[in-house]
Design a protein around this motif. Structure first.
Motif: not given
Length: 149
Positions: A40-48, A96-106
């Motif tokens: 959603s955060a990446k999509n907001d950036e994209y829409n902007e 490309s929209a790159v989503i970093e999720f390291t902290e939520y890896s589990e």
């Protein structure tokens, strides 16, 4: 090690909407919720970005306001600049929209483990979204398995 998923901007809402349709429990559900927030955060950036890119191509009225289109929220493009506007929008859609999720890896691993053998059949847009998502999750978690061998 940083963990990322990469989608085209135009795929973000499709994948996010698909995730919302899945029936998940516990850690997998929490992983889905985190991923939807990141998407959603990446999509907001994209829409902007899309809105900013279109601005010079929008037809204005005498007061300098955007001329609204036939459907709510749409605008009318300057006829002579329509091709240029479409080219600019296509570029943004395909970035490309790159989503970093390291902290939520589990939680993402739990999501992956559950949806890899999801018991429901998918068709049409859901099947395409599932394929996009699984390609990205497999790239992360199958490589991780190979590295630990």
């Amino acid at each position: 090690m940083t963990k990322t998923l990469t989608f085209k901007n135009s795929e973000l809402s499709v994948v996010g909407n698909f995730l919302g349709t899945l029936s998940l429990k516990n850690k997998a559900s929490r992983g889905r919720t985190k991923l939807i927030k990141l998407i959603s955060a990446k999509n907001d950036e994209y829409n902007e970005d899309r809105k900013e890119t279109l601005e010079p191509f929008i037809k204005k009225d005498e007061a300098g306001n955007n001329v609204e289109g036939d459907t709510p929220g749409s605008v009318v493009l300057i006829e002579e600049k329509r091709d240029e506007a479409n080219t600019a929008i296509n570029e943004i859609d395909n970035e490309s929209a790159v989503i970093e999720f390291t902290e939520y890896s589990e939680k993402m691993k739990a999501l992956y483990d559950v949806i890899v053998d999801y018991p429901t059949e998918f068709s049409n847009q859901d099947a395409a979204a599932y394929d996009l998502l699984m390609d990205q999750l497999e790239a992360v978690f199958e490589n991780e398995t190979e590295e630990t061998k």
